[in-house]
Design an enzyme around this catalytic site. Structure first.
Site, mmCIF file in Angstrom:
data_model
loop_
_atom_site.group_PDB
_atom_site.id
_atom_site.type_symbol
_atom_site.label_atom_id
_atom_site.label_comp_id
_atom_site.label_asym_id
_atom_site.label_seq_id
_atom_site.Cartn_x
_atom_site.Cartn_y
_atom_site.Cartn_z
ATOM 1 C CG ASP A 245 -5.968 -9.925 35.008
ATOM 2 O OD1 ASP A 245 -5.317 -10.022 36.061
ATOM 3 O OD2 ASP A 245 -5.985 -8.898 34.295
ATOM 4 C CD GLU B 292 -7.355 -9.496 39.842
ATOM 5 O OE1 GLU B 292 -6.513 -8.877 40.510
ATOM 6 O OE2 GLU B 292 -7.547 -9.264 38.642
HETATM 7 C C1 NOJ Z 1 -4.480 -8.110 38.032
HETATM 8 C C2 NOJ Z 1 -3.200 -8.873 38.026
HETATM 9 O O1 NOJ Z 1 -3.143 -9.710 39.146
HETATM 10 C C3 NOJ Z 1 -2.097 -7.855 37.988
HETATM 11 O O2 NOJ Z 1 -0.843 -8.442 38.168
HETATM 12 C C4 NOJ Z 1 -2.170 -7.093 36.687
HETATM 13 O O3 NOJ Z 1 -1.219 -6.058 36.702
HETATM 14 C C5 NOJ Z 1 -3.557 -6.497 36.459
HETATM 15 N N1 NOJ Z 1 -4.620 -7.391 36.796
HETATM 16 C C6 NOJ Z 1 -3.741 -6.106 35.016
HETATM 17 O O4 NOJ Z 1 -3.819 -7.243 34.205
#
Ligand code: NOJ
Length: 554
Positions: free
Chosen positions: A207, A258
């Site tokens: 993430d 991500e």
């Molecule tokens: C990316 C995640 O996909 C999202 O859902 C989240 O709110 C943020 N990162 C913070 O963790």
């Protein structure tokens, strides 16, 4: 004896299905999806034909950000199940040929995490606070936040504590950022990776992977110079260590980032051979439904990945963005967090048609592909959720102007004609789904779409099967009229996508494997896609309906 050539690792071309556990299937009838529900519904994923499943966070969490505020990285939220069930789920999925990807959230923890509780209980300057970013404020009495940064969710990313210090949170106040210059933070996350790899996870989705490392001076955001927290060079050392952990397993585990970094070359740096294996391609997701734009994204993605030898990924949707069937039915078909608003006019039929065509485009591209739960049913964004049911901090921190992300997180419809559409397991008490489902989803259930050759579900099932058996090799563009994408893969496969406003003649002889829409008079209609096998006999009867080829080799 001649050695068998090794088959490429699964993550290079996998179709990965994303499960948002609270909204997939509810096994205990309390209205919240859970691991029991997922275990009971694994056959859906096998029948769909995916290779791997990525689970959004299932850890204990106060749910201030849909589970991305984690209080214990080595357990399962009691609302979803137990660690034992997670282990069983991973093993059962593996038994069905599905690799499991778990979500790792290294940038921040929940404010209920023991480390943050200890930090709040300890005085300024204490070792407990060093695992986070605590600072004195600016202004005469420290009443102003330490810098001018903005939270990713809007508002300032600093919250003041009772003793006057401020702590940094790039997301919600309940998600304090960790200090990645602290050796314990690094060691802890490597231990968490091992914890899940030891339990059979085939990979992790990382993430906010581009945000971990901050300039230690936490300077103001300035127009020039390196960004104080996005895509810092020091991050690469973190992922080199993680790669060593992943590579110490047999088979090696996969790291999937991500990474929201718009520059294709900077993005590809994360995918060097000793760093991450793949990363989500958000450039492709954000592009409008426009042939030139999509082609440019495909070309720049492939060009940036080639030198580092990493496979591309293709993503149209996830739990953070507007559902494709809705986005493509609007005048502005880009995805942009800043442009989200209530009440955008949408043509649902147009959106559905384009989403079907986009599915065939995406599934024909080389690399791995991500499919967010509900895409295979053609679900639209739910845009009329009662305001008092909205949970997303993006909505609340925007002062109510941003609709937030709840509309793409509504529980899936499985069967029946009224809510909860089989979302709660058979025999279970029927609790109200945690987000209300629309009254008009009866035709969108898995049950209603199964066996209907015109349904989105059968389109995905057929496409995923054909993708496995018929589509290999590099992409080569073909000449095509304006507004049309045409490319070959391997010796005989061709994908045509018509994004122009008028039908185009299909002048490539071959067997029509699959089309997203009915073909008329040997023309591909506007907003439709066709897969064909060049040189093969034309499939008779393709006129006027979607054609799926028999699976036997010719
Ligand atoms: C990316 C995640 O996909 C999202 O859902 C989240 O709110 C943020 N990162 C913070 O963790």
């Amino acid at each position: 004896m001649a050695q068998q050539p090794e088959s490429p690792p699964w993550w290079r071309d996998a179709a990965v299905y994303q499960v948002y556990p609270r909204s997939f299937a509810d096994g205990d009838g309390d209205g919240v999806g859970d691991l029991a529900g997922i275990r009971a519904r694994l056959p859906h994923l096998v029948e769909l034909g995916v290779d791997a499943v990525w689970f959004n966070p299932w850890y204990p969490s106060p749910q201030k950000d849909g589970g991305y505020d984690i209080s214990d990285y080595r357990a399962v939220d009691p609302a979803l199940g137990t660690l034992d069930e997670a282990e069983k789920l991973i093993a059962e999925a593996a038994g069905l040929g599905l690799h499991t990807i778990v979500d790792i959230v290294p940038n921040h923890v929940s404010d209920r995490h023991p480390w943050f509780r200890a930090a709040l209980a300890a005085p300024p300057g204490s070792p407990e606070r060093e695992r986070f970013h605590f600072r004195d404020g600016r202004g005469e009495h420290g009443e102003l936040p330490p810098n001018n940064w903005r939270s990713e969710f809007g508002g300032r990313p600093w919250t003041r504590t009772a003793d006057g210090q401020w702590y940094l949170h790039l997301f919600a106040a309940e998600q304090p950022d960790l200090n990645w210059d602290h050796p314990e933070v690094r060691a802890e996350h490597e231990a968490v990776l091992r914890f899940w790899f030891d339990r059979g996870a085939a990979g992790v989705r990382i993430d906010s992977a581009g945000l971990l490392v901050k300039d230690p001076a936490l300077p103001d955001l300035a127009p020039d110079g390196p960004h104080p927290y996005v895509d810092r060079d020091e991050l690469h050392q973190v992922y080199r260590s993680w790669r060593a952990v992943a590579d110490s397993y047999h088979p090696p585990r996969a790291l999937i980032g991500e990474v929201w970094v718009p520059d294709a070359e900077r993005f590809a740096r994360y995918l060097r051979p000793d760093e991450l294996h793949t990363a989500f391609n958000f450039d492709f997701l954000a592009r409008p439904w426009d042939a030139a734009q999509l082609r440019e994204s495909i070309d720049s993605t492939l060009a940036a990945h080639a030198p580092v030898g990493a496979p591309a990924t293709w993503v149209l949707a996830n739990h953070d963005v507007t559902r494709t069937a809705t986005r493509y039915g609007r005048a502005d078909t880009r995805f942009d967090f800043a442009a989200k608003a209530f009440g955008i006019p949408t043509d649902p039929a147009l959106g559905r048609r384009r989403a079907r065509a986009a599915a065939l485009l995406t599934l024909a591209l080389p690399g791995s592909v991500y499919l967010y739960q509900g895409e295979e049913l053609g679900l639209p964004e739910v845009e009329d959720l009662p305001l008092d049911r909205l949970r997303d901090p993006m909505h609340h921190r925007s002062g109510g102007t941003d609709p937030g992300r709840d509309g793409c997180r509504v529980p899936l419809p499985w069967s029946g004609t009224t809510p909860p559409y089989g979302f709660t397991g058979p025999g279970a008490a029927t609790g109200e789904p945690w987000l209300p489902q629309p009254a008009d989803w009866a035709a969108l259930t898995v049950e209603a779409q199964t066996g209907d050759p015109d349904s989105v579900l059968e389109l995905y099932r057929t496409a995923l099967r054909l993708r496995r058996t018929r589509i290999t090799g590099a992409l080569r563009w073909r000449p095509a009229p304006e507004g049309v994408l045409a490319f070959d893969r391997g010796p005989g496969f061709t994908c045509l996508v018509n994004l122009s406003p008028r039908p185009v003649p299909i002048d490539i002889p071959g067997e029509h494997l699959l089309s997203s829409d009915a073909l008329t008079d040997r023309h591909l209609p506007s907003d439709a896609a066709l897969w064909l096998l060049r040189g093969a006999r034309r499939e008779p009867g393709e006129r006027g309906r979607t054609v799926a080829a028999p699976m036997t080799k010719r």
